[in-house]
Design a protein around this motif. Structure first.
Motif, PDB file in Angstrom:
ATOM      1  N   UNK A 183      10.684  52.407 -44.856  1.00 47.83           N
ATOM      2  CA  UNK A 183      10.974  53.605 -44.105  1.00 47.83           C
ATOM      3  C   UNK A 183       9.693  53.977 -43.561  1.00 47.83           C
ATOM      4  N   UNK A 184       9.815  55.041 -42.544  1.00 52.89           N
ATOM      5  CA  UNK A 184       8.533  55.667 -41.936  1.00 52.89           C
ATOM      6  C   UNK A 184       7.373  55.802 -42.913  1.00 52.89           C
ATOM      7  N   UNK A 185       7.907  56.934 -43.902  1.00 56.83           N
ATOM      8  CA  UNK A 185       6.908  57.183 -44.622  1.00 56.83           C
ATOM      9  C   UNK A 185       6.133  56.186 -45.446  1.00 56.83           C
ATOM     10  N   UNK A 186       7.054  55.326 -46.047  1.00 56.03           N
ATOM     11  CA  UNK A 186       6.451  54.075 -46.591  1.00 56.03           C
ATOM     12  C   UNK A 186       5.546  53.354 -45.713  1.00 56.03           C
ATOM     13  N   UNK A 187       6.028  53.159 -44.609  1.00 58.41           N
ATOM     14  CA  UNK A 187       5.064  52.481 -43.564  1.00 58.41           C
ATOM     15  C   UNK A 187       3.833  53.068 -43.404  1.00 58.41           C
ATOM     16  N   UNK A 188       3.629  54.445 -43.256  1.00 59.85           N
ATOM     17  CA  UNK A 188       2.178  55.099 -42.973  1.00 59.85           C
ATOM     18  C   UNK A 188       1.578  55.019 -44.410  1.00 59.85           C
ATOM     19  N   UNK A 189       2.220  54.734 -45.485  1.00 63.07           N
ATOM     20  CA  UNK A 189       1.332  54.706 -46.871  1.00 63.07           C
ATOM     21  C   UNK A 189       0.790  53.086 -46.747  1.00 63.07           C
ATOM     22  N   UNK A 190       1.566  52.466 -46.208  1.00 56.21           N
ATOM     23  CA  UNK A 190       0.874  50.979 -46.104  1.00 56.21           C
ATOM     24  C   UNK A 190      -0.160  50.882 -45.166  1.00 56.21           C
ATOM     25  N   UNK A 191       0.055  51.717 -44.035  1.00 64.54           N
ATOM     26  CA  UNK A 191      -1.111  51.521 -43.238  1.00 64.54           C
ATOM     27  C   UNK A 191      -2.432  52.289 -43.757  1.00 64.54           C
ATOM     28  N   UNK A 192      -2.218  53.090 -44.741  1.00 62.88           N
ATOM     29  CA  UNK A 192      -3.114  53.652 -45.578  1.00 62.88           C
ATOM     30  C   UNK A 192      -4.021  52.619 -46.437  1.00 62.88           C
ATOM     31  N   UNK A 193      -2.771  51.976 -47.030  1.00 63.35           N
ATOM     32  CA  UNK A 193      -3.360  51.133 -48.009  1.00 63.35           C
ATOM     33  C   UNK A 193      -3.990  49.910 -47.258  1.00 63.35           C
ATOM     34  N   UNK A 194      -3.727  49.863 -46.045  1.00 56.24           N
ATOM     35  CA  UNK A 194      -4.399  48.669 -45.408  1.00 56.24           C
ATOM     36  C   UNK A 194      -5.779  49.074 -45.034  1.00 56.24           C
ATOM     37  N   UNK A 195      -6.034  50.355 -44.706  1.00 57.31           N
ATOM     38  CA  UNK A 195      -7.094  50.794 -44.415  1.00 57.31           C
ATOM     39  C   UNK A 195      -8.322  50.946 -45.390  1.00 57.31           C
ATOM     40  N   UNK A 196      -7.716  51.438 -46.720  1.00 58.65           N
ATOM     41  CA  UNK A 196      -8.618  51.788 -47.654  1.00 58.65           C
ATOM     42  C   UNK A 196      -8.819  50.219 -48.602  1.00 58.65           C
ATOM     43  N   UNK A 197      -8.093  49.139 -48.322  1.00 59.96           N
ATOM     44  CA  UNK A 197      -8.241  47.961 -48.843  1.00 59.96           C
ATOM     45  C   UNK A 197      -9.725  47.431 -48.960  1.00 59.96           C
TER      46      UNK A 197
END
Ligand SMILES: Nc1ncnc2c1ncn2[C@@H]1O[C@H](COP(=O)(O)OP(=O)(O)O)[C@@H](O)[C@H]1O
Ligand SMILES: [Mg+2]
Lengths: 286, 528
Positions: A183-197
């Protein structure tokens, strides 16, 4: 709706009520304000032009480490431009030209010996529209680590990043499914995970919740609160209450690319020095 | 606003007239084309020379069941019908191309030479992989020198070494080794990722064993070892894989596979009945003899065939693809991802678009001047023909590849750059994978344009009588050139309604199959 004299460029898909901030009780962050944080990013007389049009006018500001700094202001006032000039994403725009200094840990990132690619590996970025790659959830999070050849213990690092982004429990059984199926919200959290990984020092967020529904937005806000334990977060938002809720410091830009107020969030919302800022945050104009 | 109840009426007379004109012109176009195709097909296949009993038999065993099952599948769902259609199109088209490849190995490239070059290329690739895997830090310069040295040495010595081996493997063994095993590894990996370890192993083993069996069977039955293996690897394997995907992942569409079963079964049953009842089939000009005869002129159209043209076209396609695709895609990537937006690049932009519209004769002249006059090449050879056609499709490849690259959303690039990716990493990981289907579609369409060209080949001096080429420097012909020659130099009334029509059918089949692949690829990826 509140008063009718809002400028049209304020109505970015939100109701006027959000701008008429009746300062909520207990607003501002609980972070112990006494321990003064050191400065991680500092701009000195930073001006940016797109061709001949000036988008930022001599902006000077000191951004504290491991705090949440919010940037607010009407659309077109240069918030995104400022954000992009921190990690030199402006380099990708042919028309953009930067003058002045942007110090990161005391070093001007526009010096000749600074590699913008190396810089961006230390300053992560999250965009307004969630933009996961059309790859699996796992590959999305691993993207930055693989770019840097940091592939030892990849599984653990991916899990850790997903946990920090409060996404692990939702996706742990579907890591090999496409990130676009979320979902949109999960996608954005995925992008945050990608950035902080990749363990950046700073995370830049350009209106990360403006494309999301209220529930997803509040999850992102909680997440930002936790992220400030470990990272410096700089967030652009057009939502005053959001800025008031989540940030330690607030910078107010006004049309023309001028920084008109920069102070502790409480102070900016309760007792701004600049009258135009007061008008702006109470919704009298955009 | 008036306060009457009536709204009045707005006239649409001109609009209706306009619509009528549009409809009429559409119908006229479609009708002309249809009449032409029916006319040609009638000459080529001569359906009226068959016994009425033959038609009746196939109507009952083949046509009616196919239509019935097709309609039934469509009623179930559109997806069921397309599954069925793909189930018959895939093996048919794949078999066509497998036949083309088999012709290549039979006539042009001796399998031993092929094997020697595969080995010669495999050695440097192995070295690169080994270098990539090793833990030790080797300086980049040393690495590149080592790779170049190994490549050069391997290409210089290994082919002769392999060709001088005392015992020579059989044709089918070479194909299984050089094509079957890589295909098994690749598809085995793919199925393992999809359905687990066991499926991967089964796939890999199945491909190797199946193609080996096909090689032996081909030798025994007289089809030939090479066609046997080629059919197994390029038609059999994709079909089996497609059937498995449908069976395992699309249970709701499984019913669609009834259609190909009925088509194949109906044809076989019809053949059986016709043979038993003694009904004669049509005396079609498109038959095995026509496809495999290398005779190009003579009074008897029955002896004439298009084999040289088919092999020539296939070879030209390989040459064009090998030159135009890397160069065109490379140029497109450079222009889209690297080149700054300056006046110079804008001028180049406009010129590429103009080049795509230059008449093909001009490209023929360019090829003649460039390769023959200045380059000193012989006229009409495979290399010159391929290079000239490559020039012709080069701008088309660039334009379609650029369009595909431009369709990659900028947010994807931003995401990658924002993570600290270099330009090359972004192009490799984000841009090219997303643009790939579009690039593929565009290049297939460009190639299908190239196989229809006659003029450039004539201009570079392709011979009017040509054999099957056996090296880069032998003269080459192509299907359209063959048709042109039949219609002009060797024109005789006997040819017009016979081999010419049959040749047109073969050429159109090749082109339409390429175009349908391109359309399938595009639609398949658009749905995602
Ligand atoms: N890529 C660009 N090219 C030219 N002008 C731009 C570009 N991006 C932004 N601008 C201009 O710079 C100004 C500031 O834009 P931006 O930083 O996006 O504002 P905000 O994020 O506050 O809405 C605007 O006037 C906008 O038109
Ligand atoms: Mg913005």
């Amino acid at each position: 709706m509140s008063n009718g004299n809002q400028a049209s460029d304020m109505s970015e898909g939100s109701s006027g009520d959000e701008y008429a901030v009746s300062v909520p009780e207990g607003r501002g962050r609980d972070r112990d304000a006494d321990g003064e944080a050191s400065t991680i990013i500092e701009s000195r007389d930073l001006s940016v032009w797109y061709n001949d049009e000036q988008a930022l006018q001599s902006v000077s500001m000191e951004i504290p480490e491991k705090r949440v700094t919010a940037m607010v202001g009407p659309s077109g006032c240069g918030k995104s431009t400022y954000l992009r000039s921190i990690n030199r994403m402006n380099d990708l725009i042919d028309a953009a030209r930067v003058e002045g200094e942007m110090l990161f840990n005391g070093k001007n990132v526009y010096d000749d010996d600074v590699d913008p690619v190396a810089l961006r590996r230390r300053i992560g970025m999250v965009f307004q529209q969630p933009n996961p790659f059309p790859k699996s959830i796992y590959d999305n999070v691993a993207y930055g680590l693989r770019l840097q050849d940091r592939t030892e213990n990849l599984d653990e690092k991916v899990e850790e990043a997903l946990r920090k982004a409060a996404l692990w429990d939702e996706v742990k059984d579907q890591l090999d499914q496409s990130g676009l199926d979320l979902s949109g919200g999960q996608q954005q959290r995925l992008c945050i995970a990608r950035a902080i990984a990749v363990d950046p020092e700073v995370v830049l967020m350009d209106e990360p919740a403006s494309a999301l529904d209220p529930v997803a937005t509040s999850k992102i806000e909680d997440l930002i609160d936790e992220m400030a334990e470990e990272f410096t977060v700089i967030i652009v938002t057009h939502n005053m209450q959001q800025a008031a809720r989540i940030s330690d410091k607030t910078a107010v830009f006004l049309t023309g690319g001028e920084l008109v107020e920069f102070d502790d969030t409480d102070k900016v919302f309760e007792n701004p020095e600049n009258d135009r800022v007061e008008d702006y945050i109470t919704g009298k104009f955009g | 606003m008036s306060d009457t109840d009536e709204f009045g009426r707005v006239s649409r007379r001109v609009g209706q007239l306009f619509r009528g004109v549009l409809l009429a012109s559409t119908l006229a176009g479609i009708l002309t084309l249809a009449v032409l195709l029916v006319y040609v097909a009638n000459d080529a296949f001569r359906p009226l020379t068959a016994d009425p009993g033959w038609h009746l038999t196939f109507l009952l065993t083949f046509v009616l069941p196919t239509l019935g099952v097709g309609w039934w599948s469509y009623q179930r769902s559109y997806g069921t019908l397309t599954t069925g259609l793909l189930g018959i199109m895939l093996p048919t088209i794949a078999a066509l191309y497998a036949g083309g490849l088999a012709a290549l190995f039979i006539d042009v490239i001796p399998t031993l030479v092929w094997l020697s070059f595969v080995v010669a290329f495999a050695i440097p690739v192995g070295v690169v992989v080994a270098l990539d895997r090793t833990e030790r830090d080797i300086p980049f310069l040393a690495e590149i020198t080592a790779v170049l040295a190994v490549t050069a040495g391997s290409l210089l010595f290994v082919p002769d070494l392999v060709q001088g081996l005392p015992t020579v493997p059989a044709d089918w063994m070479v194909l299984v080794l050089t094509i079957g095993i890589p295909e098994a590894l690749l598809l085995g990996r793919w199925t393992r990722g999809r359905w687990g370890r066991r499926a991967g192993l089964t796939t890999g083993a199945g491909i190797v064993v199946g193609s080996a069996v096909a090689g032996v069977l081909g030798t025994v039955t007289g089809v030939g070892a090479i066609p046997g293996v080629a059919l197994a690897l390029f038609a059999g394997v994709p079909t089996a894989l497609y059937l498995s995907v449908v069976a395992i992942e699309r249970p709701e569409r499984r019913a669609g596979l009834l259609l190909p079963a009925v088509i194949v079964g109906g044809a076989l049953v019809g053949e059986l009945f016709v043979g038993a009842l003694g009904f004669a089939g049509p005396e079609s000009w498109v038959d095995w003899g026509f496809l495999t005869s290398t005779v190009q002129r003579g009074a008897d159209p029955g002896a004439v065939g298009i084999y040289s043209g088919i092999v020539g076209t296939i070879l030209l396609m390989f040459t064009v693809a090998a030159i135009a695709i890397p160069a065109g895609v490379g140029a497109a990537v450079y222009l889209e991802e690297y080149a700054p937006d300056t006046t110079v690049t804008r001028i180049i932009d406009v010129n590429i678009s103009n080049l795509a519209g230059v008449p093909s004769v001009v490209y023929g002249l360019l090829g003649l001047g460039l390769f023959v006059r200045y380059g000193g090449a012989q006229t009409g050879t495979l290399l010159v023909g391929g290079a000239t056609l490559a020039l012709l499709v080069f701008p088309i490849v660039i334009i379609s590849a650029r369009e595909a690259i431009r369709a990659v959303p900028d947010s994807a690039r931003q995401a990658s750059y924002g993570m600290g990716a270099t330009r090359w990493q972004t192009v490799k990981n984000v841009v090219l994978p997303r643009a790939f289907p579009g690039i593929l579609t565009g290049t297939i369409l460009a190639l299908s344009r190239a196989i229809g060209e006659t003029a450039p080949l004539l201009v570079i001096g392709a011979a009017q009588v040509f054999g099957v080429p056996d090296s880069w420097n032998s003269t080459v012909g192509a299907m359209p050139l063959q048709l042109y020659v039949w219609a002009s130099t060797y024109a005789s009334p006997a040819f017009y309604t016979t081999v010419l029509a049959a040749g047109i059918v073969v050429l159109l089949t090749a082109m339409l199959s390429m175009n349908s692949i391109a359309i399938y690829v595009r639609n398949h990826y658009e749905q995602r």
